[in-house]
Write a protein that holds these residues in place. Structure first.
Motif, PDB file in Angstrom:
ATOM      1  N   ASN A 153       0.825  -1.210   0.000  1.00  0.00           N
ATOM      2  CA  ASN A 153       0.000   0.000   0.000  1.00  0.00           C
ATOM      3  C   ASN A 153       0.859   1.259   0.000  1.00  0.00           C
ATOM      4  OD1 ASN A 153      -2.434  -1.376  -0.036  1.00  0.00           O
ATOM      5  ND2 ASN A 153      -2.608  -1.457   2.192  1.00  0.00           N
ATOM      6  N   GLU A 154       1.949   1.241   0.773  1.00  0.00           N
ATOM      7  CA  GLU A 154       2.852   2.394   0.805  1.00  0.00           C
ATOM      8  C   GLU A 154       3.480   2.628  -0.557  1.00  0.00           C
ATOM      9  OE1 GLU A 154       3.559   4.686   3.397  1.00  0.00           O
ATOM     10  OE2 GLU A 154       1.660   3.721   3.965  1.00  0.00           O
ATOM     11  N   ALA A 155       3.833   1.543  -1.241  1.00  0.00           N
ATOM     12  CA  ALA A 155       4.430   1.666  -2.577  1.00  0.00           C
ATOM     13  C   ALA A 155       3.446   2.305  -3.555  1.00  0.00           C
ATOM     14  CB  ALA A 155       4.869   0.294  -3.083  1.00  0.00           C
ATOM     15  N   PHE A 156       2.192   1.900  -3.485  1.00  0.00           N
ATOM     16  CA  PHE A 156       1.185   2.477  -4.377  1.00  0.00           C
ATOM     17  C   PHE A 156       0.898   3.932  -4.029  1.00  0.00           C
ATOM     18  CE2 PHE A 156       0.356  -1.845  -5.707  1.00  0.00           C
ATOM     19  CZ  PHE A 156      -0.070  -1.695  -7.022  1.00  0.00           C
ATOM     20  N   LYS A 157       0.943   4.274  -2.722  1.00  0.00           N
ATOM     21  CA  LYS A 157       0.713   5.665  -2.308  1.00  0.00           C
ATOM     22  C   LYS A 157       1.823   6.581  -2.811  1.00  0.00           C
ATOM     23  CE  LYS A 157      -1.771   4.822   2.041  1.00  0.00           C
ATOM     24  NZ  LYS A 157      -1.644   4.894   3.527  1.00  0.00           N
ATOM     25  N   VAL A 158       3.057   6.167  -2.611  1.00  0.00           N
ATOM     26  CA  VAL A 158       4.198   6.989  -3.007  1.00  0.00           C
ATOM     27  C   VAL A 158       4.189   7.275  -4.499  1.00  0.00           C
ATOM     28  CG1 VAL A 158       6.724   7.008  -3.233  1.00  0.00           C
ATOM     29  CG2 VAL A 158       5.676   6.251  -1.092  1.00  0.00           C
ATOM     30  N   LEU A 159       3.803   6.276  -5.278  1.00  0.00           N
ATOM     31  CA  LEU A 159       3.826   6.418  -6.731  1.00  0.00           C
ATOM     32  C   LEU A 159       2.492   6.889  -7.305  1.00  0.00           C
ATOM     33  CD1 LEU A 159       5.807   3.144  -7.403  1.00  0.00           C
ATOM     34  CD2 LEU A 159       6.684   5.465  -7.561  1.00  0.00           C
ATOM     35  N   ASP A 160       1.517   7.098  -6.397  1.00  0.00           N
ATOM     36  CA  ASP A 160       0.186   7.543  -6.826  1.00  0.00           C
ATOM     37  C   ASP A 160      -0.384   6.601  -7.880  1.00  0.00           C
ATOM     38  OD1 ASP A 160      -1.981   9.232  -6.619  1.00  0.00           O
ATOM     39  OD2 ASP A 160      -1.325  10.538  -8.255  1.00  0.00           O
ATOM     40  N   ALA A 161      -0.074   5.316  -7.693  1.00  0.00           N
ATOM     41  CA  ALA A 161      -0.493   4.327  -8.692  1.00  0.00           C
ATOM     42  C   ALA A 161      -1.975   3.993  -8.617  1.00  0.00           C
ATOM     43  CB  ALA A 161       0.328   3.048  -8.525  1.00  0.00           C
ATOM     44  N   ASP A 162      -2.664   4.445  -7.534  1.00  0.00           N
ATOM     45  CA  ASP A 162      -4.101   4.182  -7.409  1.00  0.00           C
ATOM     46  C   ASP A 162      -4.940   5.303  -8.015  1.00  0.00           C
ATOM     47  OD1 ASP A 162      -4.094   1.688  -6.162  1.00  0.00           O
ATOM     48  OD2 ASP A 162      -3.724   2.555  -4.196  1.00  0.00           O
ATOM     49  N   ALA A 163      -4.268   6.307  -8.590  1.00  0.00           N
ATOM     50  CA  ALA A 163      -5.010   7.429  -9.174  1.00  0.00           C
ATOM     51  C   ALA A 163      -5.842   6.933 -10.354  1.00  0.00           C
ATOM     52  CB  ALA A 163      -4.038   8.509  -9.626  1.00  0.00           C
ATOM     53  N   GLY A 164      -6.848   7.731 -10.694  1.00  0.00           N
ATOM     54  CA  GLY A 164      -7.714   7.344 -11.805  1.00  0.00           C
ATOM     55  C   GLY A 164      -6.983   7.409 -13.133  1.00  0.00           C
ATOM     56  N   GLY A 165      -7.683   7.073 -14.185  1.00  0.00           N
ATOM     57  CA  GLY A 165      -7.082   7.102 -15.507  1.00  0.00           C
ATOM     58  C   GLY A 165      -6.697   5.725 -15.983  1.00  0.00           C
ATOM     59  N   SER A 166      -5.943   5.680 -17.063  1.00  0.00           N
ATOM     60  CA  SER A 166      -5.547   4.399 -17.647  1.00  0.00           C
ATOM     61  C   SER A 166      -4.105   4.479 -18.112  1.00  0.00           C
ATOM     62  CB  SER A 166      -6.480   4.035 -18.805  1.00  0.00           C
ATOM     63  OG  SER A 166      -6.439   5.055 -19.797  1.00  0.00           O
ATOM     64  N   VAL A 167      -3.535   3.315 -18.406  1.00  0.00           N
ATOM     65  CA  VAL A 167      -2.136   3.250 -18.835  1.00  0.00           C
ATOM     66  C   VAL A 167      -2.023   2.355 -20.064  1.00  0.00           C
ATOM     67  CG1 VAL A 167      -1.108   3.678 -16.574  1.00  0.00           C
ATOM     68  CG2 VAL A 167      -1.729   1.345 -17.213  1.00  0.00           C
TER      69      VAL A 167
END
Length: 347
Positions: free
Chosen positions: A288-302
């Protein structure tokens, strides 16, 4: 149980066919020659248990793994044939065998001998005094005898203590308290706590002599080294990332919603030496910390390039966190008698 015997069993055509015939017949409650998803559920649940996952329906974070296992068998609309059942279970168990080779499971018979030795040792007295100091949070200098059950949770399989998460162990502890004449509400100072605690441990050892238990025990340290090894092996890394990408639901433009990065990490996890989501609470915090730091849970697509980049950044962050503060995990569980005698199959 290091996985070699499991893989040898699965790869032996004769023994594997006999196993599939017996298991399929047991699951086929309707005797139709085809399994419904409901009939298949006990087999999937058993695999989840062998992987250390919470039971189906208890954790949304891991339920998708069960869903993925079900999907391996097909949609089940026409029922799952014995042939299909055998093929998929073979693949699952060979994968489990690979995992057991990396992380062996120790099978121990606890008959009270180790626990009795521990209860009579100097080590026990030190542990009991430490437990008293830890539990006496308000520093009154006394504890109720019921606190001994909490103190017992500090003990491990190495000391001869079976895991208290199993109801049968709780019953034996209750029996031991009665044998030792311990009343849960009696107040104990430190000296009395140590002596009464010792009585409880020795009484439990006697109970185990009459009713020994078989315990499966694993130890694993997550220190980031497996991620480091994966990052250095470019062909293996590329294959793992490709497998994760292929499993993603993609839009017509070929992009993937960002929220699916967590699913991608779960697919990547076995290659990076990480546990499934929800299996280890401390690891979930790191993820969870890794996803928070990288803002990987933000909306949008890749797109594919950003998908790979995001997952690499996430596992890189996890690697740095674990290298600075490794997480050690011990897991123990009671092995039912029928499984304890088989010695090979995880269910």
């Amino acid at each position: 149980m290091d996985g070699k015997s499991l893989k040898a069993f699965v790869e032996n055509d004769k023994s594997w066919k006999a196993y599939v015939d017996e298991k399929f017949a047991t699951l086929d409650k309707g005797h139709t020659g085809k399994l419904t998803h409901t009939e298949l559920q006990p087999a999937i649940a058993a695999v989840g248990n062998a992987l250390g996952l919470p039971p189906m329906g208890e954790s949304p974070e891991t339920d998708h793994i069960y869903t993925e296992m079900f999907s391996e068998f097909g949609n089940g609309g026409e029922g799952i044939s014995k042939e299909r059942f055998g093929i998929v279970m073979r693949d699952i168990l060979l994968g489990l065998g690979d995992g057991l080779e990396r992380e062996p499971v120790a099978i121990s018979a606890l008959d009270g001998t180790k626990l009795q030795q521990f209860g009579n040792s100097a080590e026990f007295e030190v542990d009991a005094i430490t437990a008293f100091s830890t539990l006496d949070t308000d520093m009154k200098g006394s504890l109720p005898a019921s606190a001994i059950k909490t103190a017992m949770q500090r003990l491990s399989v190495d000391q001869g203590m079976p895991p208290q998460t199993d109801p049968s162990v709780s019953e034996q502890i209750q029996k031991a308290f009665k044998m030792a004449g311990i009343q849960g509400d009696q107040s104990l100072n430190q000296y009395d706590f140590v002596e009464v605690y010792r009585k409880a441990v020795l009484a439990l050892a006697e109970c185990l002599k009459g009713n020994p238990l078989t315990v499966a025990h694993t130890e694993k340290t997550f220190d980031g080294s497996s991620i480091t090894a994966l990052l250095k092996d470019k062909p293996a890394l590329d294959a793992a990332l490709n497998e994760a990408w292929q499993a993603m639901p993609r839009s017509s433009g070929g992009t993937v919603p960002k929220q699916y990065l967590r699913v991608g990490l779960d697919i990547l996890a076995p290659y990076a030496g990480l546990p499934p989501v929800g299996a280890v609470e401390e690891m979930d915090y790191v993820v969870n910390e890794a996803f928070k730091v990288l803002d990987a849970d933000a909306g949008g697509s890749v797109d594919r390039q950003d998908f790979d980049k995001s997952l690499l950044e996430v596992i890189g962050s996890i690697m740095l966190q674990l290298s600075g503060k490794p997480i050690g995990v011990q897991s123990s569980g009671i092995v039912p008698p029928q499984r304890a005698t088989s010695g090979i199959m995880p269910f």
